[in-house]
Design an enzyme around this catalytic site. Structure first.
Site, PDB file in Angstrom:
ATOM      1  N   HIS A  11      79.029  66.851  41.364  1.00 42.33           N
ATOM      2  CA  HIS A  11      79.455  68.184  40.909  1.00 42.33           C
ATOM      3  C   HIS A  11      78.286  68.916  40.252  1.00 42.33           C
ATOM      4  O   HIS A  11      78.037  68.789  39.058  1.00 42.33           O
ATOM      5  CB  HIS A  11      80.619  68.043  39.922  1.00 42.33           C
ATOM      6  CG  HIS A  11      81.243  69.356  39.551  1.00 42.33           C
ATOM      7  ND1 HIS A  11      82.565  69.478  39.209  1.00 42.33           N
ATOM      8  CD2 HIS A  11      80.736  70.615  39.454  1.00 42.33           C
ATOM      9  CE1 HIS A  11      82.851  70.730  38.916  1.00 42.33           C
ATOM     10  NE2 HIS A  11      81.748  71.442  39.057  1.00 42.33           N
ATOM     11  N   HIS A  18      75.974  72.843  40.400  1.00 44.63           N
ATOM     12  CA  HIS A  18      75.827  74.213  40.900  1.00 44.63           C
ATOM     13  C   HIS A  18      74.334  74.506  40.943  1.00 44.63           C
ATOM     14  O   HIS A  18      73.724  74.731  39.898  1.00 44.63           O
ATOM     15  CB  HIS A  18      76.516  75.203  39.959  1.00 44.63           C
ATOM     16  CG  HIS A  18      77.970  74.904  39.712  1.00 44.63           C
ATOM     17  ND1 HIS A  18      78.981  75.506  40.407  1.00 44.63           N
ATOM     18  CD2 HIS A  18      78.577  74.053  38.845  1.00 44.63           C
ATOM     19  CE1 HIS A  18      80.158  75.050  39.981  1.00 44.63           C
ATOM     20  NE2 HIS A  18      79.943  74.167  39.027  1.00 44.63           N
ATOM     21  N   LEU A  19      73.743  74.463  42.157  1.00 48.33           N
ATOM     22  CA  LEU A  19      72.300  74.693  42.230  1.00 48.33           C
ATOM     23  C   LEU A  19      71.961  76.172  42.435  1.00 48.33           C
ATOM     24  O   LEU A  19      70.791  76.532  42.516  1.00 48.33           O
ATOM     25  CB  LEU A  19      71.665  73.816  43.314  1.00 48.33           C
ATOM     26  CG  LEU A  19      71.777  72.294  43.063  1.00 48.33           C
ATOM     27  CD1 LEU A  19      71.037  71.514  44.143  1.00 48.33           C
ATOM     28  CD2 LEU A  19      71.251  71.900  41.683  1.00 48.33           C
ATOM     29  N   ARG A  20      73.017  77.030  42.514  1.00 50.15           N
ATOM     30  CA  ARG A  20      72.835  78.504  42.587  1.00 50.15           C
ATOM     31  C   ARG A  20      71.990  78.905  43.798  1.00 50.15           C
ATOM     32  O   ARG A  20      72.428  78.823  44.878  1.00 50.15           O
ATOM     33  CB  ARG A  20      72.209  79.035  41.271  1.00 50.15           C
ATOM     34  CG  ARG A  20      72.870  78.513  39.986  1.00 50.15           C
ATOM     35  CD  ARG A  20      74.296  78.953  39.812  1.00 50.15           C
ATOM     36  NE  ARG A  20      74.779  78.648  38.442  1.00 50.15           N
ATOM     37  CZ  ARG A  20      76.050  78.523  38.113  1.00 50.15           C
ATOM     38  NH1 ARG A  20      77.003  78.668  39.013  1.00 50.15           N
ATOM     39  NH2 ARG A  20      76.404  78.251  36.871  1.00 50.15           N
ATOM     40  N   HIS A  53      86.164  67.623  36.706  1.00 50.94           N
ATOM     41  CA  HIS A  53      86.013  67.664  35.240  1.00 50.94           C
ATOM     42  C   HIS A  53      87.313  67.631  34.431  1.00 50.94           C
ATOM     43  O   HIS A  53      87.673  68.615  33.789  1.00 50.94           O
ATOM     44  CB  HIS A  53      85.138  68.842  34.802  1.00 50.94           C
ATOM     45  CG  HIS A  53      85.409  70.166  35.475  1.00 50.94           C
ATOM     46  ND1 HIS A  53      86.669  70.687  35.612  1.00 50.94           N
ATOM     47  CD2 HIS A  53      84.566  71.074  36.023  1.00 50.94           C
ATOM     48  CE1 HIS A  53      86.594  71.851  36.219  1.00 50.94           C
ATOM     49  NE2 HIS A  53      85.318  72.103  36.484  1.00 50.94           N
ATOM     50  N   ASP A 107      78.608  68.477  36.257  1.00 48.87           N
ATOM     51  CA  ASP A 107      78.948  69.902  36.328  1.00 48.87           C
ATOM     52  C   ASP A 107      77.755  70.753  35.854  1.00 48.87           C
ATOM     53  O   ASP A 107      77.912  71.700  35.086  1.00 48.87           O
ATOM     54  CB  ASP A 107      80.208  70.231  35.510  1.00 48.87           C
ATOM     55  CG  ASP A 107      80.727  71.640  35.790  1.00 48.87           C
ATOM     56  OD1 ASP A 107      80.248  72.279  36.745  1.00 48.87           O
ATOM     57  OD2 ASP A 107      81.616  72.094  35.045  1.00 48.87           O
ATOM     58  N   HIS A 116      72.817  78.881  33.697  1.00 50.34           N
ATOM     59  CA  HIS A 116      72.898  80.330  33.540  1.00 50.34           C
ATOM     60  C   HIS A 116      71.611  80.808  32.890  1.00 50.34           C
ATOM     61  O   HIS A 116      70.844  80.021  32.344  1.00 50.34           O
ATOM     62  CB  HIS A 116      74.092  80.716  32.654  1.00 50.34           C
ATOM     63  CG  HIS A 116      75.414  80.426  33.302  1.00 50.34           C
ATOM     64  ND1 HIS A 116      75.914  81.185  34.329  1.00 50.34           N
ATOM     65  CD2 HIS A 116      76.337  79.454  33.068  1.00 50.34           C
ATOM     66  CE1 HIS A 116      77.090  80.703  34.708  1.00 50.34           C
ATOM     67  NE2 HIS A 116      77.369  79.640  33.971  1.00 50.34           N
ATOM     68  N   GLY A 173      79.300  77.366  31.215  1.00 52.75           N
ATOM     69  CA  GLY A 173      78.575  76.363  31.979  1.00 52.75           C
ATOM     70  C   GLY A 173      77.279  75.977  31.310  1.00 52.75           C
ATOM     71  O   GLY A 173      76.615  76.821  30.696  1.00 52.75           O
TER      72      GLY A 173
END
Ligand code: NCD
Ligand code: ZN
Ligand code: ZN
Ligand code: ZN
Length: 437
Positions: A61, A63-65, A228, A301, A305, A320
């Site tokens: 899990h 988020h590599l954007r 999560h 997770d 940002h 996040g």
């Protein structure tokens, strides 16, 4: 026979106990595990005395954007963070900009990641508003379908009971798990204070959401994965409904080790979804992970940002936190302080995540498996966001004392990261996309 590389005389976990062994690598796989003096001939070797030889973490899990959110993170910095954190495989979430709802966006992400990555990268896709628009050609390149009932990837979508059933059916037809963020749609009105924010994302809502997905999962005999888990009550509900591997769940290190009351919540440093809960939840989540096995694995997770988005007042700040560089130090500290056994560590950090996604050649350090390895040592240190390779450097773990440090990260037999430095360029080691074996 001469093998490519031997990791010599490291501390190796065998039947849950520390022993000294050497690990031989040949053609990107583990060729064998040997006692001192019995190693095969090799082209290359690493002296591992004093270092733990462990399977790389598998973080299902993150988020590599990238794409239009490369200011938050891109595949290069995100996978550098992974490698530096001892994570050899990551699976990237579809809530990017643009979101992964079509093959073109998935292919764009794959080609970016293919060029820029330092570790293995797998992908999830979302489900389009009109389910008939789902492109089955994506299936071979994804490891699961992911939905966000509280914040759909397409704003027109409502996660009604029927929508949840349709998504579940699609996952079954695709032969992959359905993953979901357990929360329910909130009233359109923005929360005016922290209490309202917490109420909108309460444990009650988390439980309700999990129940509605379990109902559909039972109806269609699907594979369901709960992302999560943050509440004791949710862990209890999952425990009641465990049926081998058809219902699985993950927990983040921050939901295991941090509680909301520890933070002033002036800004977004400790803002994430689900929010941090109570010390009681921390304790019951650890039990669910290690005693009842209601929760299968740890996942970070990793949700980077920009600095200004986290420095804003709590209600305005982005949700996040980065996690790729803190999971291993935090989890190994649990082992070294005897709150977690080696068997549990290996299961929750590596073998269970591989099992959940059907990655049959990953997650275990043994003959024939992929040579995805981290060498780590006992070393007292402090978590400092400023040391992260991730673009996101604000962490609620800032200043926390840890007892472990990843030293060398090997991906498919290639030394990617060693002692703070990268040994290969991006796009050389690792598989993109990771596909089911
Ligand atoms: C994640 C993000 O920023 O993409 N944020 C978060 O607070 N966890 C989204 C998510 O995982 O729900
Ligand atoms: Zn030896
Ligand atoms: Zn989520
Ligand atoms: Zn997430």
């Amino acid at each position: 026979m001469t093998v490519d590389m031997v990791l010599k005389d490291g501390i190796f976990i065998e039947n849950g106990r520390e022993t000294v062994r050497s690990v031989a690598i040949e053609a990107s796989k583990i060729e064998g595990v040997y006692r001192h003096g019995e190693e095969p001939q090799y082209l290359d070797s690493i002296d591992c005395r004093g270092l733990y030889i462990l399977p790389g973490l598998i973080d299902i899990h993150v988020h590599l954007r990238d794409l239009k959110e490369s200011d938050k993170e891109d595949y290069e910095t995100g996978t550098m963070a992974a490698a530096a954190g001892g994570v050899t495989t990551v699976v990237d979430m579809p809530n990017s900009n643009p979101p992964v709802l079509d093959k073109r966006t998935l292919d764009d992400k794959i080609s970016r990641a293919h060029e820029l990555s330092y570790v293995n990268v797998g992908f999830y896709a979302g489900i389009p508003h009109n389910i008939d628009d789902f492109d089955v050609q994506m299936i071979r390149n994804i490891l699961g379908l992911k939905v966000y009932p509280h914040s759909p990837l397409d704003k027109r979508t409502n996660y009604t009971r029927d929508r949840i059933r349709e998504c579940t059916k699609l996952a079954v037809a695709s032969g992959i798990p359905l993953l979901f963020h357990p929360d329910i749609a909130t009233q359109k009105k923005e929360p005016e204070n922290i209490e309202e924010f917490l109420l909108a994302h309460s444990c009650e809502n988390e439980v309700k959401s999990v129940q509605s997905f379990i109902d559909a999962k039972i109806e269609y005999e699907a594979r369901l994965h709960v992302c999560h888990v943050s509440c004791a009550a949710t862990a209890r509900l999952i425990h009641k409904n465990r049926a081998e591997d058809t219902l699985t769940a993950e927990v983040t290190p921050h939901h295991l080790f941090l509680s909301g009351g520890d933070f002033p919540h002036d800004d977004g440093v400790a803002k994430m979804l689900p929010p941090l809960r109570s010390p009681y939840d921390n304790k019951m989540l650890m039990e669910a992970l290690c005693k009842t096995w209601a929760i299968d694995c740890v996942a970070s997770d990793h949700a980077p940002h920009e600095k200004w988005e986290k420095a804003a007042p709590f209600l305005k700040a982005a949700s996040g936190i980065p996690g790729l560089e803190t999971t291993l130090p935090l989890m190994l500290t649990e082992v070294f302080e005897k709150r977690l056994t080696w068997i549990d560590y290996l299961r929750v950090c590596s073998s269970a995540p591989a099992r959940i996604l059907g990655l049959e050649t990953k997650g275990i350090l043994s003959k024939g498996y992929d040579a995805d390895i981290v060498l780590a040592r006992i070393q007292e240190g402090t978590i400092r966001g400023s040391n992260f390779f991730s673009k996101a450097k604000i962490t609620p773990f800032e200043g926390r004392r840890v007892l472990a440090r990843p030293i060398t990260t090997i991906v498919g037999g290639v030394v990617v990261f060693d002692n703070g430095e990268f040994f290969t360029g991006p796009g050389i080691a690792g598989r993109v996309p990771v596909q089911k074996s």
